[in-house]
Design a protein around this motif. Structure first.
Motif, mmCIF file in Angstrom:
data_model
loop_
_atom_site.group_PDB
_atom_site.id
_atom_site.type_symbol
_atom_site.label_atom_id
_atom_site.label_comp_id
_atom_site.label_asym_id
_atom_site.label_seq_id
_atom_site.Cartn_x
_atom_site.Cartn_y
_atom_site.Cartn_z
ATOM 1 N N UNK A 191 38.062 43.666 35.432
ATOM 2 C CA UNK A 191 38.990 42.548 35.548
ATOM 3 C C UNK A 191 38.710 41.564 34.414
ATOM 4 N N UNK A 192 39.702 41.399 33.525
ATOM 5 C CA UNK A 192 39.551 40.561 32.333
ATOM 6 C C UNK A 192 40.782 39.677 32.168
ATOM 7 N N UNK A 193 40.802 38.898 31.121
ATOM 8 C CA UNK A 193 41.948 38.061 30.737
ATOM 9 C C UNK A 193 42.511 37.241 31.900
ATOM 10 N N UNK A 194 41.662 36.475 32.540
ATOM 11 C CA UNK A 194 42.084 35.568 33.595
ATOM 12 C C UNK A 194 41.857 36.085 34.999
ATOM 13 N N UNK A 195 41.892 37.398 35.197
ATOM 14 C CA UNK A 195 41.659 37.960 36.523
ATOM 15 C C UNK A 195 40.216 37.731 36.949
ATOM 16 N N UNK A 196 39.298 37.782 35.990
ATOM 17 C CA UNK A 196 37.888 37.524 36.288
ATOM 18 C C UNK A 196 37.670 36.079 36.737
ATOM 19 N N UNK A 197 38.359 35.146 36.102
ATOM 20 C CA UNK A 197 38.250 33.738 36.506
ATOM 21 C C UNK A 197 38.771 33.536 37.924
ATOM 22 N N UNK A 198 39.905 34.164 38.229
ATOM 23 C CA UNK A 198 40.465 34.060 39.570
ATOM 24 C C UNK A 198 39.482 34.588 40.606
ATOM 25 N N UNK A 199 38.861 35.710 40.325
ATOM 26 C CA UNK A 199 37.884 36.272 41.274
ATOM 27 C C UNK A 199 36.681 35.361 41.432
ATOM 28 N N UNK A 200 36.277 34.671 40.373
ATOM 29 C CA UNK A 200 35.198 33.686 40.493
ATOM 30 C C UNK A 200 35.604 32.556 41.434
ATOM 31 N N UNK A 201 36.845 32.107 41.373
ATOM 32 C CA UNK A 201 37.327 31.053 42.277
ATOM 33 C C UNK A 201 37.312 31.555 43.719
ATOM 34 N N UNK A 202 37.786 32.775 43.914
ATOM 35 C CA UNK A 202 37.885 33.320 45.265
ATOM 36 C C UNK A 202 36.504 33.559 45.864
ATOM 37 N N UNK A 203 35.644 34.227 45.114
ATOM 38 C CA UNK A 203 34.334 34.634 45.643
ATOM 39 C C UNK A 203 33.316 33.506 45.633
ATOM 40 N N UNK A 204 33.589 32.440 44.886
ATOM 41 C CA UNK A 204 32.646 31.313 44.729
ATOM 42 C C UNK A 204 31.313 31.857 44.216
ATOM 43 N N UNK A 205 30.261 31.783 44.979
ATOM 44 C CA UNK A 205 28.948 32.227 44.501
ATOM 45 C C UNK A 205 28.626 33.668 44.907
ATOM 46 N N UNK A 241 56.338 40.291 41.960
ATOM 47 C CA UNK A 241 55.409 39.353 42.604
ATOM 48 C C UNK A 241 54.321 40.144 43.294
ATOM 49 N N UNK A 242 53.103 39.610 43.217
ATOM 50 C CA UNK A 242 51.989 40.185 43.960
ATOM 51 C C UNK A 242 51.473 39.086 44.874
ATOM 52 N N UNK A 243 51.476 39.360 46.163
ATOM 53 C CA UNK A 243 50.977 38.432 47.169
ATOM 54 C C UNK A 243 49.563 38.855 47.505
ATOM 55 N N UNK A 244 48.666 37.880 47.601
ATOM 56 C CA UNK A 244 47.284 38.228 47.928
ATOM 57 C C UNK A 244 46.626 37.132 48.742
ATOM 58 N N UNK A 245 45.672 37.580 49.569
ATOM 59 C CA UNK A 245 44.815 36.628 50.290
ATOM 60 C C UNK A 245 43.487 37.283 50.562
ATOM 61 N N UNK A 246 42.479 36.433 50.650
ATOM 62 C CA UNK A 246 41.121 36.920 50.861
ATOM 63 C C UNK A 246 40.937 37.361 52.292
ATOM 64 N N UNK A 247 40.229 38.472 52.451
ATOM 65 C CA UNK A 247 39.856 38.961 53.773
ATOM 66 C C UNK A 247 38.376 38.666 53.976
ATOM 67 N N UNK A 248 38.017 38.248 55.152
ATOM 68 C CA UNK A 248 36.612 37.928 55.440
ATOM 69 C C UNK A 248 35.857 39.130 55.895
ATOM 70 N N UNK A 293 29.081 37.913 45.055
ATOM 71 C CA UNK A 293 29.258 38.949 44.044
ATOM 72 C C UNK A 293 30.324 39.971 44.391
ATOM 73 N N UNK A 294 31.029 39.735 45.476
ATOM 74 C CA UNK A 294 32.143 40.599 45.827
ATOM 75 C C UNK A 294 33.095 39.865 46.756
ATOM 76 N N UNK A 295 34.314 40.405 46.837
ATOM 77 C CA UNK A 295 35.317 39.879 47.760
ATOM 78 C C UNK A 295 36.324 40.984 48.032
ATOM 79 N N UNK A 296 37.053 40.833 49.125
ATOM 80 C CA UNK A 296 38.108 41.779 49.475
ATOM 81 C C UNK A 296 39.415 41.011 49.546
ATOM 82 N N UNK A 297 40.439 41.592 48.933
ATOM 83 C CA UNK A 297 41.749 40.971 48.947
ATOM 84 C C UNK A 297 42.770 41.907 49.565
#
Length: 117
Positions: free
Chosen positions: A31-45, A110-117, A47-51
């Protein structure tokens, strides 16, 4: 179409999509060119997340809007815009490569997304 995708950081803190059926190079899933930044926002600290990601409306989801479909010689995939994130104005540009078309079987408007816990 809805799809749950796990994203993870490797030892070099680079983000990758976990798509087991992908037959191409692992580098294609980075994930590059902005997608990596978005994942940093979502995952915070973390090292992984599920969307949960979809090409149709999902209640309470964030929205990526396709701005430009890239030709193959420019990397394929599409340039997307995230106008808002968690209620905040962002105007954040993201490139999603051709793996997006592999997952959705097309390049969604359009791509709709939300974080899953």
């Amino acid at each position: 179409m809805e799809r749950t995708i796990r994203f993870y950081k490797n030892a070099r803190h680079e983000w990758y999509a976990d798509i087991p059926e992908w037959g191409g190079a692992i580098e294609d899933l980075q994930m590059v060119e902005g997608a990596d930044e978005l994942l940093n926002w979502i995952a915070a600290s973390e090292n992984e997340c599920k969307l949960l990601m979809a090409d149709q409306f999902i209640q309470n989801a964030e929205i990526l809007a396709l701005v430009y479909a890239r030709e193959e010689n420019l990397g394929g995939g599409g340039d997307y815009l995230l106008e808002q994130f968690r209620g905040e104005f962002k105007n954040h540009k993201i490139w999603l490569c051709g793996v997006t078309e592999f997952v959705f079987k097309h390049l969604p408007e359009r791509i709709y997304f939300k974080e899953l816990q």
